[in-house]
Write a protein that holds these residues in place. Structure first.
Motif, PDB file in Angstrom:
ATOM      1  N   LEU A 162     -12.408 -29.018  23.665  1.00 29.80           N
ATOM      2  CA  LEU A 162     -11.644 -28.491  22.529  1.00 29.80           C
ATOM      3  C   LEU A 162     -10.142 -28.593  22.786  1.00 29.80           C
ATOM      4  CD1 LEU A 162     -13.788 -25.339  21.654  1.00 29.80           C
ATOM      5  CD2 LEU A 162     -13.991 -27.673  20.761  1.00 29.80           C
ATOM      6  N   PHE A 163      -9.733 -28.311  24.023  1.00 28.36           N
ATOM      7  CA  PHE A 163      -8.316 -28.448  24.374  1.00 28.36           C
ATOM      8  C   PHE A 163      -7.859 -29.894  24.168  1.00 28.36           C
ATOM      9  CE2 PHE A 163      -8.796 -24.910  27.830  1.00 28.36           C
ATOM     10  CZ  PHE A 163      -8.911 -23.964  26.827  1.00 28.36           C
ATOM     11  N   ALA A 164      -8.667 -30.842  24.659  1.00 27.86           N
ATOM     12  CA  ALA A 164      -8.295 -32.251  24.553  1.00 27.86           C
ATOM     13  C   ALA A 164      -8.190 -32.689  23.095  1.00 27.86           C
ATOM     14  CB  ALA A 164      -9.308 -33.123  25.295  1.00 27.86           C
ATOM     15  N   LEU A 165      -9.102 -32.195  22.254  1.00 28.72           N
ATOM     16  CA  LEU A 165      -9.048 -32.541  20.835  1.00 28.72           C
ATOM     17  C   LEU A 165      -7.796 -31.969  20.180  1.00 28.72           C
ATOM     18  CD1 LEU A 165     -12.789 -32.035  19.838  1.00 28.72           C
ATOM     19  CD2 LEU A 165     -11.586 -34.200  20.185  1.00 28.72           C
ATOM     20  N   GLU A 166      -7.439 -30.750  20.550  1.00 27.42           N
ATOM     21  CA  GLU A 166      -6.222 -30.152  19.995  1.00 27.42           C
ATOM     22  C   GLU A 166      -4.983 -30.910  20.454  1.00 27.42           C
ATOM     23  OE1 GLU A 166      -3.878 -25.833  20.110  1.00 27.42           O
ATOM     24  OE2 GLU A 166      -6.044 -25.928  20.461  1.00 27.42           O
ATOM     25  N   LEU A 167      -4.946 -31.256  21.728  1.00 26.98           N
ATOM     26  CA  LEU A 167      -3.812 -32.016  22.247  1.00 26.98           C
ATOM     27  C   LEU A 167      -3.745 -33.410  21.629  1.00 26.98           C
ATOM     28  CD1 LEU A 167      -4.247 -30.964  25.977  1.00 26.98           C
ATOM     29  CD2 LEU A 167      -2.312 -30.334  24.520  1.00 26.98           C
ATOM     30  N   ALA A 168      -4.925 -34.000  21.370  1.00 25.24           N
ATOM     31  CA  ALA A 168      -4.960 -35.320  20.754  1.00 25.24           C
ATOM     32  C   ALA A 168      -4.412 -35.280  19.336  1.00 25.24           C
ATOM     33  CB  ALA A 168      -6.395 -35.860  20.754  1.00 25.24           C
ATOM     34  N   THR A 169      -4.650 -34.202  18.631  1.00 27.98           N
ATOM     35  CA  THR A 169      -4.110 -34.058  17.280  1.00 27.98           C
ATOM     36  C   THR A 169      -2.593 -34.192  17.290  1.00 27.98           C
ATOM     37  OG1 THR A 169      -5.951 -32.620  16.607  1.00 27.98           O
ATOM     38  CG2 THR A 169      -3.923 -32.510  15.294  1.00 27.98           C
ATOM     39  N   ASP A 170      -1.962 -33.512  18.234  1.00 28.35           N
ATOM     40  CA  ASP A 170      -0.495 -33.589  18.334  1.00 28.35           C
ATOM     41  C   ASP A 170      -0.044 -34.948  18.854  1.00 28.35           C
ATOM     42  OD1 ASP A 170      -0.260 -30.987  17.421  1.00 28.35           O
ATOM     43  OD2 ASP A 170      -0.233 -30.119  19.436  1.00 28.35           O
ATOM     44  N   TYR A 171      -0.743 -35.463  19.849  1.00 28.19           N
ATOM     45  CA  TYR A 171      -0.319 -36.711  20.482  1.00 28.19           C
ATOM     46  C   TYR A 171      -0.369 -37.892  19.501  1.00 28.19           C
ATOM     47  CZ  TYR A 171      -0.169 -40.618  23.760  1.00 28.19           C
ATOM     48  OH  TYR A 171       0.167 -41.781  24.414  1.00 28.19           O
ATOM     49  N   GLU A 226      -1.261 -36.972  28.580  1.00 31.46           N
ATOM     50  CA  GLU A 226      -0.911 -35.847  27.703  1.00 31.46           C
ATOM     51  C   GLU A 226      -2.138 -35.154  27.129  1.00 31.46           C
ATOM     52  OE1 GLU A 226       2.545 -38.800  27.363  1.00 31.46           O
ATOM     53  OE2 GLU A 226       0.363 -38.853  27.641  1.00 31.46           O
ATOM     54  N   ILE A 227      -3.291 -35.812  27.217  1.00 34.11           N
ATOM     55  CA  ILE A 227      -4.525 -35.308  26.625  1.00 34.11           C
ATOM     56  C   ILE A 227      -5.580 -34.973  27.666  1.00 34.11           C
ATOM     57  CG2 ILE A 227      -6.466 -35.926  25.097  1.00 34.11           C
ATOM     58  CD1 ILE A 227      -4.555 -37.821  23.647  1.00 34.11           C
ATOM     59  N   ASP A 228      -5.650 -35.724  28.754  1.00 33.27           N
ATOM     60  CA  ASP A 228      -6.842 -35.694  29.618  1.00 33.27           C
ATOM     61  C   ASP A 228      -6.888 -34.542  30.624  1.00 33.27           C
ATOM     62  OD1 ASP A 228      -5.130 -36.419  31.706  1.00 33.27           O
ATOM     63  OD2 ASP A 228      -6.092 -38.360  32.083  1.00 33.27           O
ATOM     64  N   LEU A 229      -5.890 -33.660  30.628  1.00 34.25           N
ATOM     65  CA  LEU A 229      -5.880 -32.458  31.467  1.00 34.25           C
ATOM     66  C   LEU A 229      -5.910 -32.781  32.963  1.00 34.25           C
ATOM     67  CD1 LEU A 229      -8.414 -30.274  29.420  1.00 34.25           C
ATOM     68  CD2 LEU A 229      -5.920 -30.267  29.256  1.00 34.25           C
ATOM     69  N   SER A 230      -5.326 -33.899  33.329  1.00 38.33           N
ATOM     70  CA  SER A 230      -5.351 -34.309  34.733  1.00 38.33           C
ATOM     71  C   SER A 230      -4.008 -34.203  35.435  1.00 38.33           C
ATOM     72  CB  SER A 230      -5.825 -35.767  34.843  1.00 38.33           C
ATOM     73  OG  SER A 230      -4.825 -36.666  34.363  1.00 38.33           O
ATOM     74  N   ALA A 233       2.165 -32.451  35.531  1.00 36.59           N
ATOM     75  CA  ALA A 233       3.444 -32.609  34.836  1.00 36.59           C
ATOM     76  C   ALA A 233       3.354 -32.148  33.386  1.00 36.59           C
ATOM     77  CB  ALA A 233       3.893 -34.075  34.887  1.00 36.59           C
ATOM     78  N   PHE A 234       2.135 -32.093  32.843  1.00 30.89           N
ATOM     79  CA  PHE A 234       1.947 -31.665  31.452  1.00 30.89           C
ATOM     80  C   PHE A 234       1.313 -30.275  31.360  1.00 30.89           C
ATOM     81  CE2 PHE A 234       1.983 -36.318  31.277  1.00 30.89           C
ATOM     82  CZ  PHE A 234       2.986 -36.515  30.330  1.00 30.89           C
ATOM     83  N   ALA A 235       1.384 -29.509  32.442  1.00 31.40           N
ATOM     84  CA  ALA A 235       0.742 -28.189  32.467  1.00 31.40           C
ATOM     85  C   ALA A 235       1.236 -27.293  31.343  1.00 31.40           C
ATOM     86  CB  ALA A 235       0.977 -27.520  33.821  1.00 31.40           C
ATOM     87  N   GLU A 236       2.512 -27.339  31.056  1.00 31.25           N
ATOM     88  CA  GLU A 236       3.064 -26.471  30.016  1.00 31.25           C
ATOM     89  C   GLU A 236       2.490 -26.798  28.640  1.00 31.25           C
ATOM     90  OE1 GLU A 236       7.444 -25.119  28.234  1.00 31.25           O
ATOM     91  OE2 GLU A 236       7.295 -26.171  30.160  1.00 31.25           O
ATOM     92  N   SER A 237       2.370 -28.079  28.330  1.00 31.00           N
ATOM     93  CA  SER A 237       1.798 -28.440  27.026  1.00 31.00           C
ATOM     94  C   SER A 237       0.293 -28.188  26.991  1.00 31.00           C
ATOM     95  CB  SER A 237       2.097 -29.907  26.694  1.00 31.00           C
ATOM     96  OG  SER A 237       1.510 -30.782  27.636  1.00 31.00           O
ATOM     97  N   TYR A 238      -0.407 -28.403  28.114  1.00 33.17           N
ATOM     98  CA  TYR A 238      -1.829 -28.075  28.163  1.00 33.17           C
ATOM     99  C   TYR A 238      -2.061 -26.600  27.830  1.00 33.17           C
ATOM    100  CZ  TYR A 238      -2.486 -32.407  30.991  1.00 33.17           C
ATOM    101  OH  TYR A 238      -2.517 -33.700  31.468  1.00 33.17           O
ATOM    102  N   ALA A 239      -1.170 -25.748  28.301  1.00 33.12           N
ATOM    103  CA  ALA A 239      -1.337 -24.301  28.152  1.00 33.12           C
ATOM    104  C   ALA A 239      -1.192 -23.814  26.714  1.00 33.12           C
ATOM    105  CB  ALA A 239      -0.346 -23.568  29.047  1.00 33.12           C
ATOM    106  N   THR A 240      -0.790 -24.684  25.809  1.00 34.64           N
ATOM    107  CA  THR A 240      -0.691 -24.278  24.403  1.00 34.64           C
ATOM    108  C   THR A 240      -2.068 -24.149  23.760  1.00 34.64           C
ATOM    109  OG1 THR A 240      -0.451 -26.581  23.666  1.00 34.64           O
ATOM    110  CG2 THR A 240       1.583 -25.361  24.176  1.00 34.64           C
ATOM    111  N   SER A 241      -3.099 -24.683  24.390  1.00 36.54           N
ATOM    112  CA  SER A 241      -4.468 -24.578  23.884  1.00 36.54           C
ATOM    113  C   SER A 241      -5.199 -23.458  24.611  1.00 36.54           C
ATOM    114  CB  SER A 241      -5.221 -25.895  24.093  1.00 36.54           C
ATOM    115  OG  SER A 241      -4.617 -26.954  23.381  1.00 36.54           O
ATOM    116  N   THR A 242      -5.958 -22.678  23.880  1.00 41.49           N
ATOM    117  CA  THR A 242      -6.701 -21.562  24.469  1.00 41.49           C
ATOM    118  C   THR A 242      -8.111 -21.495  23.891  1.00 41.49           C
ATOM    119  OG1 THR A 242      -5.952 -19.954  22.805  1.00 41.49           O
ATOM    120  CG2 THR A 242      -4.585 -20.211  24.786  1.00 41.49           C
ATOM    121  N   TYR A 243      -8.983 -20.761  24.611  1.00 42.14           N
ATOM    122  CA  TYR A 243     -10.333 -20.504  24.114  1.00 42.14           C
ATOM    123  C   TYR A 243     -10.780 -19.133  24.615  1.00 42.14           C
ATOM    124  CZ  TYR A 243     -15.228 -21.046  22.890  1.00 42.14           C
ATOM    125  OH  TYR A 243     -16.460 -20.867  22.333  1.00 42.14           O
TER     126      TYR A 243
END
Length: 306
Positions: A162-171, A226-230, A233-243
């Motif tokens: 779900l996080f990856a899908l949300e990040l993909a929407t923005d990306y 920016e999407i794959d949570l690996s 360097a993108f920790a801050e943007s990853y953290a915008t998604s929650t569950y």
């Protein structure tokens, strides 16, 4: 903005003996007292670790090893509620060591990445492959692909999907919110059985860990960092998604990190733990092990961290 369209597909070599090991739970971890003194070391672990533990760790240790695998959120809940009492607990998300589990210490030992695995033998799988790294979501949204994923209430892969899908929407700047447009209840399979659904023809593609595609030798698309949570360097943007888990605990997105801790400290358990978190078997099963791992947190016994 997306990178210029390009297709990045990888295929890895077949690993021996994985079929039986990845078919589900191997062994059964007791409900009390661990397994100290019986000559057996018990592990309760993330489903995505099952094959690496059975075929990579088991041959590398002298102790008799008993492994049981489930989604990590389920593993944490089983231990927290006293239904399981293993010697070692290994999870796919260290956030679960901050509730429902609360160990005195743990070791981060591996990382992973979210990928889109696909079956090139099906029309839907070929549509994903043809869409490539910058368009994989289009045939899925349009209903041309039978997709598989895991339950976000049971394991981190589910909520990381779900996080990856949300990040993909923005990306990708999509018109539709992919986190709401793509998920359907009938897409959900147990983590230990997700990729094997290709073999039954149940799905054309799956949002999975890279390690899961590697160990089953399936084609997959790498996703942008920016999407794959690996990538830390993108920790801050990853953290915008929650569950929010059923327990009420809210999980924030972050770089994927696997963690492990000992619950019953005995020499045989310690030996298995050291081989588990510091052994060189993990990369062969699709996991990354950064140079600074294992990385310890909390009040770590000197005989372990030393």
């Amino acid at each position: 903005m997306p990178t210029p369209p390009r297709r990045l597909v990888r295929r890895r070599s077949v690993l021996a003996g994985i079929g039986a090991a990845f078919g589900g739970v191997a062994g059964c971890v007791g409900t009390s007292g661990g397994s100290g003194g019986t000559g057996t070391v018990s592990m309760l672990a993330a489903g995505s670790l099952n094959n690496a533990l059975e075929n990579g760790l088991r041959p590398a240790v002298d102790a008799r090893l008993r492994v049981e695998s489930h989604g990590s959120a389920q593993v944490a809940r089983l231990v927290a509620e006293g239904q399981k009492d293993p010697d070692i607990v290994s999870l796919a998300d260290v956030a679960l060591f901050d509730g429902p589990l609360d160990p005195e210490w743990y070791a981060e030992f591996a990382t992973n990445a979210i990928v889109v695995a696909y079956n090139p033998e099906t029309e839907g799988g070929r549509r994903v492959a043809d869409a490539g790294r910058d368009g994989w979501y289009r045939p899925i949204v349009s209903g041309e692909v039978d997709l598989g994923r895991t339950d976000p209430d049971l394991d981190p892969l589910g909520y990381r999907t779900l996080f990856a899908l949300e990040l993909a929407t923005d990306y990708y700047g999509t018109e539709r919110d992919l986190r709401t447009a793509i998920p359907e209840r009938d897409q959900i399979y147990p983590e230990t059985q997700l990729i094997s659904q290709f073999e039954t023809g149940s799905i054309d593609a799956a949002i999975a860990y890279r390690s899961m595609a590697v160990e089953r030798d399936y084609d997959y698309l790498d996703l942008p960092a920016e999407i794959d949570l690996s990538d830390p360097a993108f920790a801050e943007s990853y953290a915008t998604s929650t569950y929010e888990l059923p327990s009420g605990k809210v999980i924030e997105g972050g770089p994927i990190s696997y963690g492990s801790t000992i619950r019953h400290d005995e020499p045989s358990v310690r030996d298995v733990f050291e081989a588990h978190v510091a052994g060189d078997y993990l990369p062969a099963y699709g996991f990354d092990r950064p140079d600074d791992h294992p990385r310890y947190s909390g009040d770590v016994p000197s005989e372990i961290a030393g």
